[in-house]
Design a protein around this motif. Structure first.
Motif, mmCIF file in Angstrom:
data_model
loop_
_atom_site.group_PDB
_atom_site.id
_atom_site.type_symbol
_atom_site.label_atom_id
_atom_site.label_comp_id
_atom_site.label_asym_id
_atom_site.label_seq_id
_atom_site.Cartn_x
_atom_site.Cartn_y
_atom_site.Cartn_z
ATOM 1 N N LEU A 204 -13.372 -4.085 -2.808
ATOM 2 C CA LEU A 204 -14.253 -3.294 -2.073
ATOM 3 C C LEU A 204 -13.412 -2.200 -1.422
ATOM 4 O O LEU A 204 -14.075 -0.922 -1.093
ATOM 5 N N THR A 205 -12.148 -2.341 -1.339
ATOM 6 C CA THR A 205 -11.237 -1.318 -0.758
ATOM 7 C C THR A 205 -11.246 -0.306 -1.799
ATOM 8 O O THR A 205 -11.111 0.993 -1.645
ATOM 9 N N LYS A 206 -11.133 -0.460 -3.126
ATOM 10 C CA LYS A 206 -10.771 0.368 -4.317
ATOM 11 C C LYS A 206 -12.183 1.143 -4.154
ATOM 12 O O LYS A 206 -11.947 2.456 -4.478
ATOM 13 N N LEU A 207 -13.136 0.620 -4.013
ATOM 14 C CA LEU A 207 -14.564 1.416 -3.872
ATOM 15 C C LEU A 207 -14.743 2.322 -2.729
ATOM 16 O O LEU A 207 -15.715 2.827 -2.664
ATOM 17 N N GLY A 208 -13.892 2.021 -2.014
ATOM 18 C CA GLY A 208 -13.932 2.811 -0.286
ATOM 19 C C GLY A 208 -14.920 2.255 0.654
ATOM 20 O O GLY A 208 -15.298 3.065 1.681
ATOM 21 N N LEU A 209 -15.446 1.112 0.235
ATOM 22 C CA LEU A 209 -16.365 0.431 0.997
ATOM 23 C C LEU A 209 -15.704 -0.180 2.433
ATOM 24 O O LEU A 209 -16.576 -0.539 3.154
ATOM 25 N N VAL A 210 -14.557 -0.470 2.237
ATOM 26 C CA VAL A 210 -13.917 -1.375 3.178
ATOM 27 C C VAL A 210 -12.621 -0.629 3.394
ATOM 28 O O VAL A 210 -11.839 -0.081 2.628
ATOM 29 N N THR A 211 -11.950 -0.750 4.636
ATOM 30 C CA THR A 211 -10.681 -0.059 5.059
ATOM 31 C C THR A 211 -9.829 -1.073 5.958
ATOM 32 O O THR A 211 -10.574 -1.878 6.595
ATOM 33 N N PRO A 212 -8.643 -0.900 5.975
ATOM 34 C CA PRO A 212 -7.771 -1.707 6.866
ATOM 35 C C PRO A 212 -8.242 -1.540 8.309
ATOM 36 O O PRO A 212 -8.329 -2.568 9.255
ATOM 37 N N GLU A 253 -6.252 -12.421 7.260
ATOM 38 C CA GLU A 253 -5.033 -11.447 7.463
ATOM 39 C C GLU A 253 -4.496 -11.175 6.049
ATOM 40 O O GLU A 253 -4.018 -10.135 5.888
ATOM 41 N N ALA A 254 -4.404 -12.052 5.282
ATOM 42 C CA ALA A 254 -4.041 -11.650 3.864
ATOM 43 C C ALA A 254 -4.948 -10.635 3.246
ATOM 44 O O ALA A 254 -4.579 -9.627 2.576
ATOM 45 N N SER A 255 -6.327 -10.663 3.732
ATOM 46 C CA SER A 255 -7.348 -9.851 3.320
ATOM 47 C C SER A 255 -6.806 -8.241 3.652
ATOM 48 O O SER A 255 -6.851 -7.285 3.009
ATOM 49 N N ILE A 256 -6.617 -8.250 4.980
ATOM 50 C CA ILE A 256 -6.145 -7.070 5.632
ATOM 51 C C ILE A 256 -4.900 -6.331 4.730
ATOM 52 O O ILE A 256 -4.933 -5.068 4.534
ATOM 53 N N TRP A 257 -3.897 -7.271 4.822
ATOM 54 C CA TRP A 257 -2.723 -6.597 3.930
ATOM 55 C C TRP A 257 -2.915 -5.919 2.314
ATOM 56 O O TRP A 257 -2.512 -5.086 2.115
ATOM 57 N N ILE A 258 -3.855 -6.801 1.968
ATOM 58 C CA ILE A 258 -4.487 -6.320 0.517
ATOM 59 C C ILE A 258 -4.812 -5.012 0.453
ATOM 60 O O ILE A 258 -4.636 -4.014 -0.202
ATOM 61 N N SER A 259 -5.956 -4.802 1.693
ATOM 62 C CA SER A 259 -6.453 -3.559 1.875
ATOM 63 C C SER A 259 -5.369 -2.444 2.000
ATOM 64 O O SER A 259 -5.767 -1.213 1.559
ATOM 65 N N VAL A 260 -4.670 -2.718 2.940
ATOM 66 C CA VAL A 260 -3.479 -1.753 3.335
ATOM 67 C C VAL A 260 -2.672 -1.379 1.939
ATOM 68 O O VAL A 260 -2.485 -0.079 1.960
ATOM 69 N N PHE A 261 -2.531 -2.306 1.206
ATOM 70 C CA PHE A 261 -1.689 -2.278 -0.092
ATOM 71 C C PHE A 261 -2.864 -1.064 -0.970
ATOM 72 O O PHE A 261 -2.061 -0.264 -1.634
ATOM 73 N N VAL A 262 -4.146 -1.404 -1.095
ATOM 74 C CA VAL A 262 -4.776 -0.654 -1.878
ATOM 75 C C VAL A 262 -4.800 0.855 -1.541
ATOM 76 O O VAL A 262 -4.611 1.805 -2.338
ATOM 77 N N VAL A 263 -5.087 0.999 0.158
ATOM 78 C CA VAL A 263 -5.322 2.278 0.284
ATOM 79 C C VAL A 263 -3.721 3.036 0.095
ATOM 80 O O VAL A 263 -3.696 4.408 -0.153
ATOM 81 N N LYS A 264 -2.584 2.294 0.430
ATOM 82 C CA LYS A 264 -1.231 3.065 0.258
ATOM 83 C C LYS A 264 -1.263 3.428 -1.138
ATOM 84 O O LYS A 264 -0.549 4.586 -1.423
ATOM 85 N N ASN A 265 -1.618 2.605 -2.037
ATOM 86 C CA ASN A 265 -1.456 2.920 -3.765
ATOM 87 C C ASN A 265 -2.383 4.378 -4.061
ATOM 88 O O ASN A 265 -1.998 5.033 -4.756
ATOM 89 N N LYS A 266 -3.564 4.294 -3.345
ATOM 90 C CA LYS A 266 -4.455 5.565 -3.823
ATOM 91 C C LYS A 266 -3.727 6.802 -3.066
ATOM 92 O O LYS A 266 -3.901 7.931 -3.556
#
Length: 268
Positions: A204-212, A253-266
Motif C-alpha cells: 500500500l505504501t508502494k502504491l502511495g495509498l498509505v504513509t507513515p 509498529e513494525a508496519s509503520i517502520w516498513i512504511s518509513v523504509f519504503v518511503v525513504k527508498n522512494k
C-alpha cells in the motif's frame, strides 16, 4: 503458443490469468486437504479440541506463570465446565470437510502466495521481481506465526472466557459443535491474516495509498482497538490481556517502520 507481453495483455487476458491462479490454488488446497484426511484423528482429537482440555499447553503455561509471579493459582485452569454437542444430522460431516479445507488452506498458503506473486510480478520493476523468495518466505512466516498466535493464545483465552462466564448458576454451558468450530476457524484465519499487515502496508505504501504519517496519526485508534479485542477474547485479568495485546501492537509498529523504509527508498 508464446505468452503475450504484459503490455499487450487485455483486460480479459488478465482475467484469464486470475482464473488459472484461482484454479491452481484451489487444486493445491484440495490436495493438502486430502492429505489431512489421513491424520484426521490427530487433527481433531489433539489439535482442534486440544484447547477444550485443562491440560492444554497454554493453560499449563499460564498456571506456571501465575506461580512465578506470585499469584498462586489465580489464573490456573483446572476444569472446563461445558460440553460440545452436535445438534444437526450432517453437522459432524460438514465440520470434518471444512476443517480439512481449512488445514489444506494453511498448508498450501506458501504456494498460494507464489501464485499471487506470479500474477502481480509483471507489473513490478526488474529489481523487485528478484525478491520473490523473500516475499514468499516472510509472508508465509508471518502467516504461520499468526496462525500459531491464534491457536495458542486467542482460542484458549476465548474458550476459557466463554466457559467460565455465566449470567446465572441455573444456566449450564452446552456449546454446539458448529459454534466451537466457527470460533476456531475465525480465530486462526483472522490472526494469520492480521500478521500479514506489514506485507500489506508495504504494498500500500508502494502504491502511495498509505504513509507513515497516516499510520502514526491513527496509532492511538489502533491501540484502543487492539485493547478492546484483547479485552473481549481474554479473561478479565491484566496478564492475559497483555499477552494478547503486545504481539498485535508490535505488528502495527513494525508496519509503520516498513512504511518509513519504503518511503525513504522512494526518495533515494
Amino acid at each position: 503458443m508464446a505468452k503475450k507481453n504484459q503490455n499487450e495483455m487485455s483486460f480479459l487476458d488478465h482475467l484469464e490469468d486470475l482464473r488459472w491462479l484461482l484454479v491452481r490454488s484451489t487444486v493445491a488446497i484440495i490436495i493438502m486437504a486430502f492429505f489431512t484426511y489421513f491424520i484426521s484423528d490427530y487433527l481433531f482429537d489433539v489439535v482442534i479440541f486440544g484447547p477444550t482440555r485443562p491440560t492444554f499447553f497454554t493453560y499449563t503455561f499460564f498456571c506456571e506463570l501465575s506461580h512465578t509471579l506470585g499469584f498462586a493459582d489465580s489464573i490456573c485452569i483446572t476444569e472446563m465446565p461445558f460440553i460440545i454437542q452436535n445438534t444437526e444430522m450432517e453437522g459432524q460431516v460438514n465440520v470434518f470437510i471444512w476443517i480439512c479445507i481449512l488445514a489444506g488452506f494453511i498448508l498450501a498458503f506458501p504456494y498460494i502466495l507464489w501464485e499471487i506473486w506470479k500474477f502481480i510480478s509483471p507489473a513490478l520493476y526488474t529489481n523487485e521481481k528478484k525478491n520473490a523468495k523473500i516475499f514468499i518466505f516472510f509472508s508465509s512466516l508471518l502467516f504461520f506465526l499468526g496462525v500459531i498466535f491464534g491457536y495458542f493464545v486467542v482460542i484458549p483465552m476465548s474458550v476459557n472466557f466463554v466457559a467460565t462466564f455465566t449470567v446465572s448458576d441455573m444456566v449450564k454451558n452446552q456449546f454446539t459443535l458448529d459454534s466451537y468450530i466457527g470460533m476456531v476457524k475465525t480465530s486462526v484465519l483472522a490472526s494469520g491474516l492480521f500478521f500479514e499487515l506489514p506485507i500489506i502496508i508495504y504494498f500500500l505504501t508502494k502504491l502511495g495509498l498509505v504513509t507513515p504519517t497516516f499510520l502514526r496519526t491513527y496509532r492511538k485508534y489502533a491501540i484502543v482497538l487492539v485493547l478492546i479485542i484483547a479485552a473481549i477474547v481474554t479473561p478479565p485479568d491484566v496478564v492475559s490481556q497483555t499477552i494478547v495485546a503486545i504481539p498485535m501492537l508490535l505488528i502495527y509498529e513494525a508496519s509503520i517502520w516498513i512504511s518509513v523504509f519504503v518511503v525513504k527508498n522512494k526518495k533515494d
